[in-house]
Design an enzyme around this catalytic site. Structure first.
Site, mmCIF file in Angstrom:
data_model
loop_
_atom_site.group_PDB
_atom_site.id
_atom_site.type_symbol
_atom_site.label_atom_id
_atom_site.label_comp_id
_atom_site.label_asym_id
_atom_site.label_seq_id
_atom_site.Cartn_x
_atom_site.Cartn_y
_atom_site.Cartn_z
ATOM 1 N N LYS A 116 8.860 6.609 -6.993
ATOM 2 C CA LYS A 116 8.540 7.394 -5.628
ATOM 3 C C LYS A 116 9.772 8.091 -5.118
ATOM 4 O O LYS A 116 9.767 9.117 -4.439
ATOM 5 C CB LYS A 116 7.878 6.445 -4.740
ATOM 6 C CG LYS A 116 6.668 6.244 -4.978
ATOM 7 C CD LYS A 116 5.810 5.662 -3.551
ATOM 8 C CE LYS A 116 4.662 4.729 -3.880
ATOM 9 N NZ LYS A 116 3.464 5.426 -4.688
ATOM 10 N N GLU A 200 10.266 5.400 5.355
ATOM 11 C CA GLU A 200 9.906 6.999 5.815
ATOM 12 C C GLU A 200 8.946 6.796 7.015
ATOM 13 O O GLU A 200 8.436 5.573 7.351
ATOM 14 C CB GLU A 200 9.127 7.669 4.647
ATOM 15 C CG GLU A 200 7.905 6.872 4.079
ATOM 16 C CD GLU A 200 7.057 8.052 2.933
ATOM 17 O OE1 GLU A 200 8.083 8.503 2.257
ATOM 18 O OE2 GLU A 200 6.049 7.877 2.891
ATOM 19 N N ASN A 235 -5.672 0.600 1.008
ATOM 20 C CA ASN A 235 -5.330 1.888 0.582
ATOM 21 C C ASN A 235 -5.979 2.579 -0.669
ATOM 22 O O ASN A 235 -5.381 3.129 -1.705
ATOM 23 C CB ASN A 235 -3.838 1.548 0.147
ATOM 24 C CG ASN A 235 -2.980 1.450 1.618
ATOM 25 O OD1 ASN A 235 -3.340 2.252 2.534
ATOM 26 N ND2 ASN A 235 -1.854 0.575 1.653
ATOM 27 N N GLU A 275 -0.465 14.386 -4.198
ATOM 28 C CA GLU A 275 -1.072 13.807 -3.013
ATOM 29 C C GLU A 275 -0.194 14.015 -1.818
ATOM 30 O O GLU A 275 0.939 14.056 -1.952
ATOM 31 C CB GLU A 275 -1.196 12.040 -3.140
ATOM 32 C CG GLU A 275 -2.198 11.997 -4.350
ATOM 33 C CD GLU A 275 -2.360 10.124 -4.231
ATOM 34 O OE1 GLU A 275 -3.187 9.834 -4.878
ATOM 35 O OE2 GLU A 275 -1.383 9.589 -3.951
ATOM 36 N N GLU A 288 3.000 11.681 -3.375
ATOM 37 C CA GLU A 288 3.277 11.337 -4.594
ATOM 38 C C GLU A 288 2.510 12.191 -5.672
ATOM 39 O O GLU A 288 1.672 12.731 -5.052
ATOM 40 C CB GLU A 288 3.019 9.856 -5.108
ATOM 41 C CG GLU A 288 1.659 9.323 -4.951
ATOM 42 C CD GLU A 288 1.345 8.011 -5.744
ATOM 43 O OE1 GLU A 288 2.266 7.581 -6.630
ATOM 44 O OE2 GLU A 288 0.052 7.656 -5.554
ATOM 45 N N ASN A 290 0.278 12.022 -9.065
ATOM 46 C CA ASN A 290 -0.358 11.377 -9.991
ATOM 47 C C ASN A 290 -0.383 12.225 -11.547
ATOM 48 O O ASN A 290 -1.057 13.268 -11.373
ATOM 49 C CB ASN A 290 -1.832 10.742 -9.729
ATOM 50 C CG ASN A 290 -1.606 9.717 -8.672
ATOM 51 O OD1 ASN A 290 -0.792 8.983 -8.689
ATOM 52 N ND2 ASN A 290 -2.672 9.910 -7.571
ATOM 53 N N PHE A 348 -15.679 -7.260 1.151
ATOM 54 C CA PHE A 348 -15.533 -6.359 -0.214
ATOM 55 C C PHE A 348 -14.921 -7.053 -1.391
ATOM 56 O O PHE A 348 -14.328 -6.490 -2.252
ATOM 57 C CB PHE A 348 -14.528 -5.113 0.263
ATOM 58 C CG PHE A 348 -15.521 -4.265 1.293
ATOM 59 C CD1 PHE A 348 -16.350 -3.635 1.030
ATOM 60 C CD2 PHE A 348 -14.955 -4.491 2.503
ATOM 61 C CE1 PHE A 348 -16.979 -2.520 1.670
ATOM 62 C CE2 PHE A 348 -15.565 -3.620 3.497
ATOM 63 C CZ PHE A 348 -16.816 -2.753 3.299
HETATM 64 P P1 ADP Z 1 -7.073 7.749 -7.975
HETATM 65 O O1 ADP Z 1 -5.797 8.080 -7.298
HETATM 66 O O2 ADP Z 1 -7.223 8.628 -9.461
HETATM 67 O O3 ADP Z 1 -8.302 7.929 -7.183
HETATM 68 P P2 ADP Z 1 -7.274 4.987 -8.006
HETATM 69 O O4 ADP Z 1 -5.742 4.534 -7.833
HETATM 70 O O5 ADP Z 1 -8.324 4.807 -7.094
HETATM 71 O O6 ADP Z 1 -7.042 6.482 -8.732
HETATM 72 O O7 ADP Z 1 -7.912 4.245 -9.355
HETATM 73 C C1 ADP Z 1 -7.097 4.474 -10.397
HETATM 74 C C2 ADP Z 1 -7.234 2.947 -11.085
HETATM 75 O O8 ADP Z 1 -8.388 2.578 -11.881
HETATM 76 C C3 ADP Z 1 -6.201 2.634 -12.025
HETATM 77 O O9 ADP Z 1 -4.972 2.508 -11.639
HETATM 78 C C4 ADP Z 1 -6.850 1.525 -12.915
HETATM 79 O O10 ADP Z 1 -6.199 0.229 -11.987
HETATM 80 C C5 ADP Z 1 -8.286 1.498 -12.579
HETATM 81 N N1 ADP Z 1 -9.003 1.748 -14.018
HETATM 82 C C6 ADP Z 1 -8.303 2.135 -14.998
HETATM 83 N N2 ADP Z 1 -9.108 2.064 -15.815
HETATM 84 C C7 ADP Z 1 -10.432 2.202 -15.562
HETATM 85 C C8 ADP Z 1 -11.888 2.243 -16.089
HETATM 86 N N3 ADP Z 1 -11.911 2.708 -17.390
HETATM 87 N N4 ADP Z 1 -12.744 2.200 -15.045
HETATM 88 C C9 ADP Z 1 -12.748 1.940 -13.924
HETATM 89 N N5 ADP Z 1 -11.217 1.760 -13.225
HETATM 90 C C10 ADP Z 1 -10.186 1.930 -14.058
HETATM 91 P P1 ADP Z 2 0.300 4.515 -4.149
HETATM 92 O O1 ADP Z 2 1.078 4.796 -5.312
HETATM 93 O O2 ADP Z 2 -0.196 3.016 -3.831
HETATM 94 O O3 ADP Z 2 -1.025 5.146 -4.260
HETATM 95 P P2 ADP Z 2 0.856 6.385 -2.075
HETATM 96 O O4 ADP Z 2 2.128 6.677 -1.406
HETATM 97 O O5 ADP Z 2 -0.077 7.370 -2.482
HETATM 98 O O6 ADP Z 2 0.968 4.877 -2.780
HETATM 99 O O7 ADP Z 2 -0.037 5.929 -0.542
HETATM 100 C C1 ADP Z 2 -1.194 5.192 -0.455
HETATM 101 C C2 ADP Z 2 -1.952 5.191 0.793
HETATM 102 O O8 ADP Z 2 -0.853 4.649 1.815
HETATM 103 C C3 ADP Z 2 -2.048 6.779 1.354
HETATM 104 O O9 ADP Z 2 -3.162 7.304 0.741
HETATM 105 C C4 ADP Z 2 -2.162 6.746 2.599
HETATM 106 O O10 ADP Z 2 -3.286 6.104 3.085
HETATM 107 C C5 ADP Z 2 -1.021 5.444 3.209
HETATM 108 N N1 ADP Z 2 0.458 6.183 3.258
HETATM 109 C C6 ADP Z 2 1.263 6.224 2.275
HETATM 110 N N2 ADP Z 2 2.433 6.577 2.850
HETATM 111 C C7 ADP Z 2 2.069 6.812 4.373
HETATM 112 C C8 ADP Z 2 2.768 7.276 5.342
HETATM 113 N N3 ADP Z 2 4.134 7.868 5.478
HETATM 114 N N4 ADP Z 2 2.301 7.726 6.602
HETATM 115 C C9 ADP Z 2 1.011 7.034 6.769
HETATM 116 N N5 ADP Z 2 0.184 6.478 5.819
HETATM 117 C C10 ADP Z 2 0.743 6.542 4.560
HETATM 118 MG MG MG Z 3 -1.501 7.372 -4.033
#
Ligand code: ADP
Ligand code: ADP
Ligand code: MG
Length: 666
Positions: A116, A200, A235, A275, A288, A290, A348
């Site tokens: 990051k 941040e 998250n 993102e 970030e 992906n 959940f």
């Molecule tokens: P995105 O940011 O693409 O929505 P998420 O962070 O919600 O993705 O989910 C991605 C995660 O899904 C991966 O980091 C992993 O933990 C999980 N994953 C990996 N392979 C599978 C799979 N075949 N089916 C469901 N989940 C998976």
């Molecule tokens: P990850 O790698 O775990 O996906 P991200 O940096 O993409 O981490 O952040 C995941 C989630 O956390 C975001 O979708 C958002 O909801 C929240 N988030 C991250 N950074 C911030 C920020 N600076 N302010 C508010 N919400 C944040």
């Molecule tokens: Mg993210």
């Protein structure tokens, strides 16, 4: 074009990739662990290679195992899906060294975007707006507090190596900043083996909006509009849509161009996602990138008409993108609901078991609407504790957002899943929620709207009466059948009474039924009348009724003296009794559940990975008792009050079922 590709993944995404490959005439190879011998992706592929035991770190994420499978089958390219090895630079390099194409970006792009701090610096250099903050090394908690105060509260303390929402804390003052720094640092060290932390600004009223990019190996890169992913818990995303109800064309274009600038700065090719976090004034900031196909990519496909997996395969084979930025439009609106094997009634938490019933709605594609269900499971299949709890992605498309939501509501109504806990009723509740329908949600939506979790929505009386009328009409049909089967009477219909009392959601409705050949007329004690018609027969688990000319879909399960009925977000026990029995039921005492206050029960099916206490120990309120691992989540179970451990009924390594006793207290 490649003749054969291997998919280094499982579940719905493996099936999704196989579909596009098949459409392109490419042969497919699946890989599978012991837990996935009979999985859908194995059945769909032309060939399948066994790669080891169920835990992912002994199978799906072992580079050597995948490389062996590639060699053994002669696959020319590998699609990694998402998760697992998809963002693993070493895997991309191993494939390259073996002369096999990686259906993804170059290893260098994976590496720079995987961190990051590095990616944020690169983003700044590429002219991308980033969240204001501090990216130097932070020595200790006091320095963290000082820096946080300079940035201005609230702040977000984040692990540079973080992912999946881990290693992240919000702080509103110096004390929280110190505490958050320590917690994030230790979580980062244990989860990612890298404890670098940065701070941040925490963006308030945040919405998560991301841009899909697509590049080729010839320097072309396009943005394929945005996805709104603000509905999240822990998250993690639950509902996504494209486009976003919040963006205007100018913001969309600015975000799209910044996303492409960043992608080009790292020579990105393939599909990827940038993102952003967007505040209430539509200021947007890079979060970030992906470097893979994203879970929620179908909504982009539905509004652009582009098959992203096909494009990834073509680009990996060296083809030039066949379209330009001007060809990319937005057609209609698409929504994705993630169906998770997790129990909304239990906070959940993941749920496992056999899918005794799995009947998704019919997939359809018409000019008015589309229903698409990306799935990796089938009826009779097993949901194991080893992998992600997501079992399907239900997507709908329609010309407008409103229509797409309505198609989704109906599709959820017709989706039958039994045997495991799942979030279908919760998804229905979100689709009916005013904040969602108005498009005014932020990432705090679930936390704010369901602060105590979800235990089904309460229906207004008018809706209850429609369900009560339906239940009475259905119960009457079942009673007639029972009378007929017992064969005692010659005129059964006359023997089944007209007067009933229907009880649901704490209310009693005395009513009278008059049936004719087209349906039933149900008259309530207050004089209101409902007309119910349906072709439901006892035993059907899904009932489609017409109530006063409007369609009502109910999931129906017989229980004593009635049915469990699920409709939209509601989950009701509906009792249908004769007036006499209703009177008697009113006199009966509620059966009390057994006293479990002196026991620690396993809240979800899982593996005991640590026991922190021993028999005879005194524990304090909040003290950690043990850790249960399920579906990639470690859950620390804590004492709810002070007490003495009298008995421990399991040991580390035991697999427990839900509600199994872990320990007892005096
Ligand atoms: P995105 O940011 O693409 O929505 P998420 O962070 O919600 O993705 O989910 C991605 C995660 O899904 C991966 O980091 C992993 O933990 C999980 N994953 C990996 N392979 C599978 C799979 N075949 N089916 C469901 N989940 C998976
Ligand atoms: P990850 O790698 O775990 O996906 P991200 O940096 O993409 O981490 O952040 C995941 C989630 O956390 C975001 O979708 C958002 O909801 C929240 N988030 C991250 N950074 C911030 C920020 N600076 N302010 C508010 N919400 C944040
Ligand atoms: Mg993210």
């Amino acid at each position: 074009m490649f003749k054969k590709i291997l998919i280094a993944n499982r579940g719905e995404i493996a099936c999704r990739v196989i579909k596009s490959a098949q459409k392109m005439g490419i042969k497919t190879v699946a890989v599978y662990s012991d837990a996935d011998k009979n999985a859908l992706h194995v059945r769909m592929a032309d060939e399948a290679v066994h790669i080891g035991p169920p835990p992912a770190n002994q199978s799906y994420i072992l580079i050597d195992k995948i490389m062996d499978a590639v060699k053994q089958t002669g696959a020319e390219a590998v699609h990694p899906g998402y998760g697992f090895l998809s963002e693993n630079r070493l895997f991309a390099e191993a494939l390259e060294a073996a002369g096999v194409a990686f259906i993804g970006p170059p290893a260098g792009a994976i590496e720079s975007m995987g961190d990051k701090i590095t990616s944020k610096k690169l983003a700044q250099e590429a002219g991308v707006t980033t969240v204001p903050g501090y990216m130097g090394l932070i020595a200790d908690a006091d320095e963290a507090a000082k820096i946080s105060a300079q940035i201005g509260y609230p702040v977000m303390i984040k692990a540079s190596a973080g992912g999946g929402g881990k290693g992240m804390r919000v702080a509103w003052n110096d004390d929280e900043a110190r505490e958050g720094f320590k917690l994030s640092k230790s979580e980062a060290a244990s989860s990612f083996g890298d404890d670098r932390i940065f701070i941040e600004k925490f963006i308030t009223q945040p919405r998560h909006i991301e841009i899909q990019v697509l590049g080729d190996k010839h320097g072309n890169c396009l943005w394929l509009n945005e996805r709104e992913c603000s509905i999240q818990r822990r998250n993690q995303k639950v509902v996504e849509e494209a486009p976003s109800p919040f963006l205007n064309p100018a913001t969309r274009k600015a975000m799209g161009e910044q996303a492409v600038a960043l992608a080009q700065a790292v020579d990105y090719c393939s599909a990827g996602t940038v993102e952003f976090i967007v505040d209430g004034e539509r200021n947007f900031y890079f979060l970030e990138m992906n470097t893979r196909l994203q879970v929620e990519h179908p909504v982009t496909e539905l509004i652009t008409g582009i098959d992203l997996v096909e494009q990834m395969i073509r680009v990996a084979d060296g083809e030039k993108l066949a379209m330009t930025q001007d060809d990319i439009g937005i057609n209609g609106w698409a929504i994705e609901n993630r169906l998770y094997a997790e129990d909304p009634y239990r906070g959940f938490l993941p749920s496992i078991g056999r899918l005794s019933r799995y009947r998704p709605p019919v997939e359809e594609s018409t000019p008015e609407y589309v229903v698409r269900n990306d799935t990796g499971v089938y009826e009779g299949g097993e949901i194991s504790m080893y992998y992600d709890p997501m079992i399907a992605k239900l997507c709908t498309w329609a010309p407008t957002r409103e229509a797409a939501i309505e198609v989704m509501r109906n599709a959820l109504d017709g989706f039958e899943v039994e045997g495991i806990g799942h979030n279908l009723p919760f998804l229905s509740a979100v689709m009916d929620h005013e904040k969602f329908t108005s498009g005014e949600m932020t990432t705090a939506f679930i936390e704010e709207e369901f602060p105590d979790g979800f235990d089904g929505v309460e229906l207004p009386t008018a809706a209850l009466k429609r369900i009560a009328a339906s239940a009475a009409a259905m119960y009457r049909v079942a009673e007639i059948r029972r009378a007929r089967v017992s064969g005692r009477m010659d005129n059964h219909e006359r023997k089944v009474g007209r007067d009933w009392v229907v009880s649901l959601q704490g209310q009693n409705f005395p009513l009278t039924i008059d049936a004719d050949k087209d349906g039933s007329t149900v008259t309530f004690a207050d004089g209101t009348v409902h007309r119910v018609a349906s072709d439901w027969t006892p035993g059907d688990l899904l009932a489609t009724l017409e109530v006063d000319g409007e369609t009502l879909v109910l999931k129906v399960e017989p229980i004593s003296a009635g049915y469990r009925m699920r409709s939209r977000g509601a989950d009701l026990k509906v009792r249908v009794r004769s007036p006499r029995n209703a009177e008697l039921a009113g006199l009966m005492l509620e059966k009390l559940p057994p006293d479990t206050s002196k026991m620690l029960l396993c809240p979800m099916p899982g593996l005991i990975i640590a026991l922190e206490v021993a028999e005879g120990d005194e524990v304090q309120d909040g003290q950690a008792l043990c850790t249960v691992e399920a579906m990639k989540m470690e859950n620390v179970l804590r004492a709810e009050k002070k007490g003495i451990v009298s008995k421990i009924t399991c040991k580390v390594g035991d697999s427990l079922a839900v509600d199994e006793i872990i320990m007892e207290f005096e």
